[in-house]
Design a protein around this motif. Structure first.
Motif, PDB file in Angstrom:
ATOM      1  N   GLY A   1     -70.960  58.692 -35.442  1.00 14.89           N
ATOM      2  CA  GLY A   1     -71.405  60.001 -34.992  1.00 14.89           C
ATOM      3  C   GLY A   1     -70.660  61.132 -35.670  1.00 14.89           C
ATOM      4  O   GLY A   1     -71.257  62.133 -36.095  1.00 14.89           O
ATOM      5  N   LEU A   2     -69.352  60.991 -35.782  1.00 12.92           N
ATOM      6  CA  LEU A   2     -68.552  62.026 -36.434  1.00 12.92           C
ATOM      7  C   LEU A   2     -68.911  62.146 -37.914  1.00 12.92           C
ATOM      8  O   LEU A   2     -68.927  63.254 -38.467  1.00 12.92           O
ATOM      9  CB  LEU A   2     -67.064  61.703 -36.277  1.00 12.92           C
ATOM     10  N   ALA A   3     -69.204  61.010 -38.564  1.00 11.63           N
ATOM     11  CA  ALA A   3     -69.569  61.054 -39.978  1.00 11.63           C
ATOM     12  C   ALA A   3     -70.902  61.776 -40.174  1.00 11.63           C
ATOM     13  O   ALA A   3     -71.046  62.597 -41.094  1.00 11.63           O
ATOM     14  CB  ALA A   3     -69.639  59.642 -40.539  1.00 11.63           C
ATOM     15  N   VAL A   4     -71.882  61.468 -39.336  1.00 17.86           N
ATOM     16  CA  VAL A   4     -73.179  62.145 -39.436  1.00 17.86           C
ATOM     17  C   VAL A   4     -73.006  63.649 -39.227  1.00 17.86           C
ATOM     18  O   VAL A   4     -73.545  64.466 -39.983  1.00 17.86           O
ATOM     19  CB  VAL A   4     -74.170  61.568 -38.409  1.00 17.86           C
ATOM     20  N   ARG A   5     -72.237  64.011 -38.220  1.00 18.22           N
ATOM     21  CA  ARG A   5     -72.016  65.435 -37.935  1.00 18.22           C
ATOM     22  C   ARG A   5     -71.281  66.109 -39.089  1.00 18.22           C
ATOM     23  O   ARG A   5     -71.605  67.228 -39.495  1.00 18.22           O
ATOM     24  CB  ARG A   5     -71.203  65.573 -36.649  1.00 18.22           C
ATOM     25  N   GLY A   6     -70.279  65.433 -39.627  1.00 18.44           N
ATOM     26  CA  GLY A   6     -69.515  66.007 -40.724  1.00 18.44           C
ATOM     27  C   GLY A   6     -70.349  66.187 -41.974  1.00 18.44           C
ATOM     28  O   GLY A   6     -70.252  67.215 -42.662  1.00 18.44           O
ATOM     29  N   LEU A   7     -71.192  65.204 -42.295  1.00 21.48           N
ATOM     30  CA  LEU A   7     -72.058  65.328 -43.470  1.00 21.48           C
ATOM     31  C   LEU A   7     -73.090  66.432 -43.285  1.00 21.48           C
ATOM     32  O   LEU A   7     -73.508  67.075 -44.247  1.00 21.48           O
ATOM     33  CB  LEU A   7     -72.756  63.994 -43.738  1.00 21.48           C
ATOM     34  N   GLU A   8     -73.496  66.656 -42.044  1.00 24.88           N
ATOM     35  CA  GLU A   8     -74.494  67.687 -41.764  1.00 24.88           C
ATOM     36  C   GLU A   8     -73.907  69.090 -41.837  1.00 24.88           C
ATOM     37  O   GLU A   8     -74.515  70.010 -42.389  1.00 24.88           O
ATOM     38  CB  GLU A   8     -75.102  67.452 -40.379  1.00 24.88           C
ATOM     39  N   THR A   9     -72.696  69.259 -41.286  1.00 26.91           N
ATOM     40  CA  THR A   9     -72.118  70.597 -41.157  1.00 26.91           C
ATOM     41  C   THR A   9     -71.033  70.891 -42.181  1.00 26.91           C
ATOM     42  O   THR A   9     -70.675  72.056 -42.388  1.00 26.91           O
ATOM     43  CB  THR A   9     -71.520  70.783 -39.752  1.00 26.91           C
ATOM     44  N   GLY A  10     -70.478  69.843 -42.792  1.00 27.85           N
ATOM     45  CA  GLY A  10     -69.344  70.042 -43.691  1.00 27.85           C
ATOM     46  C   GLY A  10     -68.028  70.210 -42.972  1.00 27.85           C
ATOM     47  O   GLY A  10     -67.003  70.457 -43.612  1.00 27.85           O
ATOM     48  N   CYS A  11     -68.026  70.046 -41.664  1.00 24.19           N
ATOM     49  CA  CYS A  11     -66.808  70.198 -40.864  1.00 24.19           C
ATOM     50  C   CYS A  11     -66.456  68.864 -40.199  1.00 24.19           C
ATOM     51  O   CYS A  11     -67.333  68.073 -39.871  1.00 24.19           O
ATOM     52  CB  CYS A  11     -67.001  71.265 -39.783  1.00 24.19           C
ATOM     53  N   GLY A  12     -65.176  68.666 -39.985  1.00 21.23           N
ATOM     54  CA  GLY A  12     -64.726  67.517 -39.212  1.00 21.23           C
ATOM     55  C   GLY A  12     -64.661  66.211 -39.961  1.00 21.23           C
ATOM     56  O   GLY A  12     -64.521  65.152 -39.333  1.00 21.23           O
ATOM     57  N   MET A  13     -64.722  66.230 -41.286  1.00 20.92           N
ATOM     58  CA  MET A  13     -64.683  64.976 -42.028  1.00 20.92           C
ATOM     59  C   MET A  13     -63.309  64.309 -41.972  1.00 20.92           C
ATOM     60  O   MET A  13     -63.211  63.092 -42.088  1.00 20.92           O
ATOM     61  CB  MET A  13     -65.094  65.206 -43.481  1.00 20.92           C
ATOM     62  N   VAL A  14     -62.255  65.104 -41.790  1.00 18.49           N
ATOM     63  CA  VAL A  14     -60.921  64.507 -41.654  1.00 18.49           C
ATOM     64  C   VAL A  14     -60.859  63.668 -40.387  1.00 18.49           C
ATOM     65  O   VAL A  14     -60.393  62.518 -40.398  1.00 18.49           O
ATOM     66  CB  VAL A  14     -59.835  65.595 -41.655  1.00 18.49           C
ATOM     67  N   LEU A  15     -61.348  64.230 -39.280  1.00 22.23           N
ATOM     68  CA  LEU A  15     -61.367  63.483 -38.027  1.00 22.23           C
ATOM     69  C   LEU A  15     -62.247  62.246 -38.151  1.00 22.23           C
ATOM     70  O   LEU A  15     -61.869  61.157 -37.695  1.00 22.23           O
ATOM     71  CB  LEU A  15     -61.873  64.375 -36.889  1.00 22.23           C
ATOM     72  N   ALA A  16     -63.404  62.390 -38.768  1.00 24.99           N
ATOM     73  CA  ALA A  16     -64.286  61.242 -38.959  1.00 24.99           C
ATOM     74  C   ALA A  16     -63.597  60.159 -39.777  1.00 24.99           C
ATOM     75  O   ALA A  16     -63.710  58.964 -39.475  1.00 24.99           O
ATOM     76  CB  ALA A  16     -65.578  61.684 -39.651  1.00 24.99           C
ATOM     77  N   SER A  17     -62.866  60.547 -40.813  1.00 26.01           N
ATOM     78  CA  SER A  17     -62.171  59.584 -41.659  1.00 26.01           C
ATOM     79  C   SER A  17     -61.076  58.862 -40.896  1.00 26.01           C
ATOM     80  O   SER A  17     -60.873  57.652 -41.070  1.00 26.01           O
ATOM     81  CB  SER A  17     -61.581  60.287 -42.887  1.00 26.01           C
ATOM     82  N   VAL A  18     -60.362  59.586 -40.036  1.00 26.47           N
ATOM     83  CA  VAL A  18     -59.286  58.974 -39.249  1.00 26.47           C
ATOM     84  C   VAL A  18     -59.857  57.944 -38.281  1.00 26.47           C
ATOM     85  O   VAL A  18     -59.352  56.814 -38.173  1.00 26.47           O
ATOM     86  CB  VAL A  18     -58.494  60.052 -38.496  1.00 26.47           C
ATOM     87  N   VAL A  19     -60.922  58.314 -37.562  1.00 25.69           N
ATOM     88  CA  VAL A  19     -61.526  57.379 -36.616  1.00 25.69           C
ATOM     89  C   VAL A  19     -62.126  56.183 -37.347  1.00 25.69           C
ATOM     90  O   VAL A  19     -62.026  55.037 -36.893  1.00 25.69           O
ATOM     91  CB  VAL A  19     -62.590  58.095 -35.762  1.00 25.69           C
TER      92      VAL A  19
END
Length: 228
Positions: free
Chosen positions: A186-204
């Motif tokens: 979920g975090l990866a999809v959101r990050g790819l869509e918005t460009g935000c939060g990819m660091v958190l997605a990568s950590v999880v």
């Protein structure tokens, strides 16, 4: 970029309908998590004893050896079995580190049982959050929480990993990795869509991969399929 922490799927409708949708969400997701927790006998989880059954008879050794002999190194060699064996070289170490950290606060057996049940209890919330992060409308994310709970209570297999039966047989690392994988997707999809939060997605994503090797295979594969 700074992570976007806003609600990804605003609830539509009148104030009354929004209230009832939120109530339904809390009741569904919270009820699913509570049902899973109650099925795992909370009184026994906090009892000061050593978990056993299935592979737990071997797993209880690992985190204690990590705590007593390896840290701050994460891998090493033990003469406890055979003519010696590598420790945490071919098995994921993140759940063991969580047990060691919690052992500073509660008895070792209790720490291990709390970490062991964390995956199944968290899975309904992680499945629901995945649905929210990918902007699926109500009540689809709630249905994900229900579906994940049905999966957890599936008794058609007892060792492959992910469900309660497998977790109680010692596959607790798989259950933790699976819950983290749903959140990572979920975090990866959101990050790819918005460009935000990819660091958190990568950590999880990394925590999921470092919790169980089999989940590592499909969690990396799943994210690769999302890439443009």
């Amino acid at each position: 970029m700074e992570a976007d922490t806003s609600d990804p799927t605003p609830v539509a409708g009148t104030p009354a309908s929004r209230y009832w949708q939120r109530f339904a969400t809390v009741a569904t997701v919270g009820g699913a998590m509570l049902a899973v927790l109650l099925s795992l006998h909370p009184r026994l989880i906090v009892a000061d004893n050593t978990p056993t059954g299935g592979d737990f008879g071997a797993h209880v050794w690992g985190p204690a050896y990590l705590r007593d002999h390896l840290l701050p190194r994460l891998t090493g060699w033990s003469m406890d079995w055979y003519a010696g064996l590598p420790t945490y070289r071919f098995y994921m170490v993140v759940p063991a580190l969580a047990i060691v950290a919690l052992d500073a606060l509660v008895p070792y057996g209790v720490a291990m049982k709390i970490v062991a049940v964390a995956g199944p209890v968290a899975l309904p919330w992680c499945a629901w959050r995945f649905g929210r992060l990918v902007r699926l409308p109500f009540p689809v994310p709630e249905a994900f929480a229900v579906a994940s709970t049905i999966f957890l209570f599936d008794e058609s297999f007892t060792i492959y990993g992910g469900n309660i039966a497998s977790t109680m047989a010692g596959e607790y690392s798989f259950a933790i990795a699976l819950a983290l994988a749903m959140l990572a997707f979920g975090l990866a999809v959101r990050g790819l869509e918005t460009g935000c939060g990819m660091v958190l997605a990568s950590v999880v994503l990394a925590l999921s991969a470092l919790s169980h090797g089999i989940v590592l295979l499909f969690v990396f594969g799943g994210v690769a399929l999302m890439l443009p």
